[in-house]
Design an enzyme around this catalytic site. Structure first.
Site, mmCIF file in Angstrom:
data_model
loop_
_atom_site.group_PDB
_atom_site.id
_atom_site.type_symbol
_atom_site.label_atom_id
_atom_site.label_comp_id
_atom_site.label_asym_id
_atom_site.label_seq_id
_atom_site.Cartn_x
_atom_site.Cartn_y
_atom_site.Cartn_z
ATOM 1 N N ASN A 18 28.724 36.121 55.833
ATOM 2 C CA ASN A 18 29.912 35.669 55.085
ATOM 3 C C ASN A 18 30.724 36.870 54.623
ATOM 4 O OD1 ASN A 18 31.419 33.546 53.443
ATOM 5 N ND2 ASN A 18 30.806 34.982 51.830
ATOM 6 N N GLU A 19 32.011 36.852 54.891
ATOM 7 C CA GLU A 19 32.974 37.855 54.380
ATOM 8 C C GLU A 19 32.379 39.262 54.376
ATOM 9 O OE1 GLU A 19 34.578 36.445 50.618
ATOM 10 O OE2 GLU A 19 35.723 34.908 51.638
ATOM 11 N N GLU B 164 36.778 28.435 54.908
ATOM 12 C CA GLU B 164 37.045 28.345 53.466
ATOM 13 C C GLU B 164 38.554 28.300 53.286
ATOM 14 O OE1 GLU B 164 35.150 31.068 50.692
ATOM 15 O OE2 GLU B 164 33.378 31.185 51.987
ATOM 16 N N GLU C 257 28.103 25.609 48.153
ATOM 17 C CA GLU C 257 27.436 26.894 47.926
ATOM 18 C C GLU C 257 26.538 26.792 46.691
ATOM 19 O OE1 GLU C 257 30.156 30.209 47.704
ATOM 20 O OE2 GLU C 257 28.563 31.649 47.281
HETATM 21 O O1 AHR Z 1 34.244 29.770 47.674
HETATM 22 C C1 AHR Z 1 34.030 30.767 46.714
HETATM 23 C C2 AHR Z 1 33.833 32.141 47.322
HETATM 24 O O2 AHR Z 1 35.011 32.567 47.927
HETATM 25 C C3 AHR Z 1 32.809 32.245 48.427
HETATM 26 O O3 AHR Z 1 31.522 32.438 47.959
HETATM 27 C C4 AHR Z 1 33.257 33.462 49.185
HETATM 28 O O4 AHR Z 1 32.919 33.396 50.544
HETATM 29 C C5 AHR Z 1 34.750 33.517 48.948
HETATM 30 O O5 AHR Z 1 35.147 34.765 48.537
#
Ligand code: AHR
Length: 500
Positions: free
Chosen positions: A172-173, A292, A27
């Site tokens: 994402n999330e 993740e 990231e």
């Molecule tokens: O991996 C760190 C963070 O954790 C990521 O950006 C997010 O998707 C998660 O909350």
């Protein structure tokens, strides 16, 4: 000493492991990209600014797929900022982490880096501040052969051939209030459906990942998956899971038990996916992208200068106990390999990562490097359903935690077997009496363990203290293989039928 029994038979197969379970994640966060992957001023940088010492370690880990560019970062990202001449790329405030994004590294650099690192890209699109249009344009930029504005732009930016990116995350999330542009399950289901639809119209060969709830402890968990899937089911291929374990309350026995929660989480997501399938009477099955996972807590609360470039954040320095928990998470993924098709250790370098770099200096291995390394190297093939009869213990959070946690994988040619076993007992050695029902002609060829360290022992750039030790090869007596596992230890034994 305690005793436990493990029974393995070659016909009792859970499924064939997908190599993508050994994926990872990069990231635009802290020093993952800038200072980890990319650092043109570093003595080990190649002509593109890619750190070759980092690439060497990633190649050792044999990571088939890397998710990019986020994470929370992606929900505010304009992919167009990261292409074309570097001097024209805009600097932006990066709102997910409060840092400065220079955009020196973008899609084209990532693709070139993947090629050099021997991995393949898993791209995420921004469904926070942007939407379907930018997403399908990125697919066209990456995957269309040529003759359109965007595919010709890619050629102008240096890549004649399309990148052929097969895996795409739809945001994402998206249920997290910390996410830019977070959504309700219905809002997300709709945008995910429409986005995936036109991304697949642009390139029908791609697969897409619907965001599951961002964690098992979210109020949205469960309901989120079934609601979003109800809308987007026909357009998506996987649902994501994210999980990080923590020992913030400094309670070792409880921390070592956390893999139990990984099992429960995976099984709950499978239940939600199967419910959604059953409800619509669909032939299509959706599987899991566990994109993740890791331990994460040491670096929480790190102070840094707001809007600075690549600050030292989320730089967890992992200890021996963390490596054991990572080992149990890998076992859990292997035991559910019939449904977990993709998994990404978050992240790959510097940010909650197995690999660390010193600014201007060396790259080194954290404790958690090792369980991942050995699984990626040897646990490819058929995951076997081992029956493990072990003593159990209780903690404040968990009941009946098995002292021994195992997985076993038989190679596709049926000639190599690997067994992973973690002894969670902090006091006692456990003799793992393993019954190999039908493995005639197999002999032990390697037995390594992470053992004998204090729970809080760590590696640093100057001293890699926590490393696997070679153990005396156990002997097979009839069908029995006895593995003496020290208190708090990760163990791997390999057996082979091959001559060498
Ligand atoms: O991996 C760190 C963070 O954790 C990521 O950006 C997010 O998707 C998660 O909350």
């Amino acid at each position: 000493m305690k005793f436990a029994k493990l029974t393995l038979a070659s016909d009792y197969k859970i499924g064939l492991t997908d190599k993508r379970i050994y994926g990872s994640f990069a990231e635009h966060l802290g020093r993952c990209i800038y200072g980890g992957i990319y650092d043109p001023t570093h003595p080990e940088a190649d002509e593109n600014g890619f750190r070759e010492d980092v690439i060497k370690l990633i190649k050792e880990l044999d990571v088939p797929v890397i998710r990019y560019p986020g994470g929370n970062f992606v929900s505010g990202y304009n992919w167009e900022d990261g292409i074309g001449p570097k001097e024209n790329r805009p600097k932006r405030l990066e709102l997910a982490w409060g840092t400065l994004e220079t955009n020196e590294f973008g899609t084209d650099e990532f693709m070139a880096w993947c090629k050099k690192a021997g991995t393949s890209p898993m791209m995420a699109v921004n469904l926070g501040t942007r939407g379907p249009d930018e997403a399908r344009q990125l697919v066209e930029y990456c995957n269309h052969p040529g003759g359109t504005y965007l595919s010709d732009l890619r050629k102008k930016c240096g890549s004649e051939l399309p990148y052929d990116v097969k895996l795409w995350c739809l945001g994402n999330e998206m249920d997290g209030p910390w996410q830019m542009g977070s959504k309700t399950a219905v809002e997300y289901g709709r945008i995910a459906y429409e986005t995936s639809k036109i991304m697949k119209w642009t390139d029908p060969s791609i697969e897409t990942v619907l965001c599951g709830s961002s964690g098992w402890h979210m109020k949205t968990f469960g309901e989120w998956e079934t609601t979003a899937l109800d809308i987007a089911y026909d357009q998506v291929d996987y649902v994501s899971m994210h999980q990080y374990h923590s020992n913030a309350d400094d309670y070792l026995e409880n921390f070592l038990a956390k893999g139990v929660e990984t099992d429960k989480f995976i099984e709950s997501v499978i239940a939600a996916l199967d419910y959604a399938q059953g409800k619509r009477h669909s032939k299509k099955r959706i599987d899991i992208s566990f994109d993740e996972w890791n331990v994460w807590y040491h670096s929480n609360g790190t102070k840094f200068e707001k809007w600075s470039k690549a600050p030292h954040i989320l730089e967890d320095i992992y200890n021996f106990a963390d490596a054991l928990v990572v080992g149990t998470m890998i076992n859990s993924i292997l035991r559910h390999c019939d449904r977990v098709k993709i998994a990404c250790l978050a992240q790959i370098v510097n940010v909650i990562a197995p690999i660390m770099t010193e600014d201007g200096g060396k790259a080194w291995k954290q404790t958690i490097y090792y369980p991942f390394y050995y699984a990626s190297k040897y646990a490819r093939g058929y995951s076997l359903l081992g029956l493990c009869d072990t003593s159990k213990y209780d903690t404040k959070w968990y009941s009946d935690v098995p002292h021994v946690d195992t997985s076993a994988v038989l190679s596709e040619d049926g000639e190599d077997l690997v067994i992973f076993a973690i002894n969670r007992d902090v006091d006692d050695t456990i003799m793992l009496e393993t019954k190999l029902c039908d493995f005639e002609g197999f002999r032990p060829v390697e037995y390594v363990a992470l053992e004998g360290y204090a729970a809080d022992d760590i590696n640093t750039k100057d001293s890699e203290k926590v490393v696997p030790v070679n153990k005396a090869l156990p002997v097979i007596d009839g069908k029995m293989l006895n593995l003496p596992m020290k208190p708090m230890s990760w163990n791997m034994v390999r057996l082979s039928k091959k001559e060498n």
